[in-house]
Scaffold this motif. Structure first.
Motif, mmCIF file in Angstrom:
data_model
loop_
_atom_site.group_PDB
_atom_site.id
_atom_site.type_symbol
_atom_site.label_atom_id
_atom_site.label_comp_id
_atom_site.label_asym_id
_atom_site.label_seq_id
_atom_site.Cartn_x
_atom_site.Cartn_y
_atom_site.Cartn_z
ATOM 1 N N VAL A 173 63.328 61.591 23.610
ATOM 2 C CA VAL A 173 62.637 60.720 24.153
ATOM 3 C C VAL A 173 61.953 59.749 23.234
ATOM 4 O O VAL A 173 61.572 60.079 22.295
ATOM 5 C CB VAL A 173 61.637 61.465 24.794
ATOM 6 N N ASP A 174 62.459 58.438 23.695
ATOM 7 C CA ASP A 174 61.545 57.314 22.798
ATOM 8 C C ASP A 174 61.205 56.387 23.636
ATOM 9 O O ASP A 174 61.469 56.235 24.789
ATOM 10 C CB ASP A 174 62.979 56.514 22.244
ATOM 11 N N CYS A 175 59.893 55.811 23.207
ATOM 12 C CA CYS A 175 59.202 54.685 24.121
ATOM 13 C C CYS A 175 59.165 53.770 23.272
ATOM 14 O O CYS A 175 58.152 53.775 22.321
ATOM 15 C CB CYS A 175 57.680 55.409 24.716
ATOM 16 N N ALA A 176 59.520 52.527 23.923
ATOM 17 C CA ALA A 176 59.565 51.255 22.767
ATOM 18 C C ALA A 176 59.087 50.090 23.790
ATOM 19 O O ALA A 176 59.423 50.037 24.834
ATOM 20 C CB ALA A 176 61.031 50.888 22.403
ATOM 21 N N PRO A 177 57.880 49.598 23.382
ATOM 22 C CA PRO A 177 57.387 48.258 24.037
ATOM 23 C C PRO A 177 58.581 47.380 24.178
ATOM 24 O O PRO A 177 59.150 46.925 23.142
ATOM 25 C CB PRO A 177 56.254 48.078 23.168
ATOM 26 N N VAL A 178 58.503 46.725 25.416
ATOM 27 C CA VAL A 178 59.271 45.470 25.631
ATOM 28 C C VAL A 178 58.550 44.335 26.343
ATOM 29 O O VAL A 178 57.519 44.535 26.990
ATOM 30 C CB VAL A 178 60.486 45.837 26.492
ATOM 31 N N GLU A 179 58.787 43.156 26.180
ATOM 32 C CA GLU A 179 58.260 42.051 26.818
ATOM 33 C C GLU A 179 59.391 41.344 27.540
ATOM 34 O O GLU A 179 60.532 41.150 27.284
ATOM 35 C CB GLU A 179 57.483 41.056 25.863
ATOM 36 N N ALA A 180 58.866 40.495 28.411
ATOM 37 C CA ALA A 180 59.793 39.548 29.516
ATOM 38 C C ALA A 180 58.896 38.637 29.947
ATOM 39 O O ALA A 180 57.920 38.931 30.499
ATOM 40 C CB ALA A 180 60.820 40.519 30.185
ATOM 41 N N PRO A 181 59.448 37.350 30.045
ATOM 42 C CA PRO A 181 58.877 36.308 30.918
ATOM 43 C C PRO A 181 58.960 36.804 32.417
ATOM 44 O O PRO A 181 59.932 37.274 32.904
ATOM 45 C CB PRO A 181 59.415 35.040 30.651
ATOM 46 N N GLN A 182 57.881 36.453 33.240
ATOM 47 C CA GLN A 182 57.821 36.821 34.771
ATOM 48 C C GLN A 182 57.545 35.463 35.341
ATOM 49 O O GLN A 182 56.406 35.090 35.090
ATOM 50 C CB GLN A 182 56.806 38.068 34.969
ATOM 51 N N VAL A 183 58.196 35.035 36.297
ATOM 52 C CA VAL A 183 58.085 33.953 37.072
ATOM 53 C C VAL A 183 57.284 34.210 38.264
ATOM 54 O O VAL A 183 58.138 35.066 39.339
ATOM 55 C CB VAL A 183 59.379 33.080 37.342
ATOM 56 N N TRP A 184 56.412 33.952 38.630
ATOM 57 C CA TRP A 184 55.286 34.559 39.842
ATOM 58 C C TRP A 184 55.271 33.531 40.998
ATOM 59 O O TRP A 184 55.095 33.677 42.159
ATOM 60 C CB TRP A 184 54.017 34.830 39.341
ATOM 61 N N GLY A 185 55.830 32.151 40.391
ATOM 62 C CA GLY A 185 55.569 31.162 41.564
ATOM 63 C C GLY A 185 55.845 29.738 41.086
ATOM 64 O O GLY A 185 56.156 29.443 39.917
ATOM 65 N N ARG A 186 55.960 28.932 42.081
ATOM 66 C CA ARG A 186 56.063 27.463 41.643
ATOM 67 C C ARG A 186 55.340 26.780 41.001
ATOM 68 O O ARG A 186 55.326 26.060 40.058
ATOM 69 C CB ARG A 186 56.735 26.476 43.094
#
Length: 280
Positions: free
Chosen positions: A204-217
């Motif tokens: 078991v491994d837990c690695a932090p990840v990030e990503a851009p999230q587009v929420w609206g115009r």
């Protein structure tokens, strides 16, 4: 549909929550699409893939494409979202995919069948997480792989600050603990290690990840969408009628700093969890 033990979640995802996600599948995919690739990295050509809590099925369909010559099965409680998943698969011409309505905690998956089990934010809501992951483990072949993303502490990402702006106008802050069947039930890596270990997974491994999230115009559009999102909508339904405009205004103000030419982009954070079924 097979037996359901997680009745509260079934009611939610076959009610307002599920309909909202199905009706706005493109918007929710725009929020979460950045977390697809870390999961798809676990898929190999010819794999038999299980997508747990597949929702509208974007990850399932992409996994089916990555597993050329293989097959992908998405399972979810939500009839509205599965209907959307099937229609999208037909429209996109994805032949090697199947969507099944069921409670992954108790669904009778064929044993020792799948090469890899994936989930994009679909495994945080189990009534009994150990039992659910044990059921998924039995569906994997010996040595089969598990990869999922789950929410971390929302305060790490930009969304936490946006939600904080709304809290003063809500009657009861959304739950942020690590209890069973909550969105943040797996936010603590120690909990993840315990649950998966008890369910029979190794490595078991837990690695932090990030990503851009587009929420609206723009900020106003994103604030309106967030106000209709299940956790906020639930609180607004319990508030006085004037709370809605105040919440939207507060979130719009917090979102303005994130406006870009291509929309409102927040930095999303999560845990990428990987493991495998023990071979003995």
């Amino acid at each position: 549909m097979s037996t359901v033990v997680n009745r509260h979640q079934s009611e939610a995802w076959n009610g307002y929550e599920g309909r909202h996600w199905a009706d706005h599948h493109d918007r929710y995919d725009a929020v979460n699409v950045g977390f697809n690739e870390p999961l798809l990295a676990a898929v190999r050509p010819g794999d038999r893939v299980l997508d747990v809590g597949c929702g509208n099925g974007q990850l399932t369909r992409l996994a089916a494409g990555r597993a050329a010559g293989g097959h992908a099965v998405g399972v979810d409680l939500s009839a509205p979202m599965l209907d959307r998943a099937r229609s999208c698969a037909a429209a996109e011409g994805v032949p090697n995919v199947e969507f099944v309505r069921g409670d992954a905690q108790v669904h009778p998956f064929p044993a020792d069948t799948f090469d890899v089990a994936l989930s994009r934010f679909g495994v945080m809501f189990f009534a009994d997480p150990v039992a659910a992951f044990d059921n998924v483990r039995r569906a994997l072949r010996p040595g089969g792989r598990l990869a999922f993303v789950c929410l971390d502490d929302v305060r790490r990402g930009d969304l936490g600050r946006v939600l904080a702006a709304a809290l003063a106008h809500l009657p009861v802050p959304p739950t942020v603990g690590t209890a069973v069947a909550e969105p943040l039930s797996l936010a603590d890596p120690a909990v993840v290690h315990r649950v998966l270990g008890e369910a029979g997974f190794a490595g078991v491994d837990c690695a932090p990840v990030e990503a851009p999230q587009v929420w609206g115009r723009d900020a106003g559009d994103a604030a309106g969408f967030l106000a209709d999102w299940g956790p906020i909508r639930h609180q607004l339904d319990r508030a006085d009628p004037d709370a809605g405009p105040r919440v939207r205004a507060a979130m719009a103000q917090a979102l303005r700093r994130h406006e870009r030419p291509d929309g409102v982009r927040l930095r999303g954070t999560a845990w990428l969890v990987t493991a495998h079924r023990r071979t003995t």
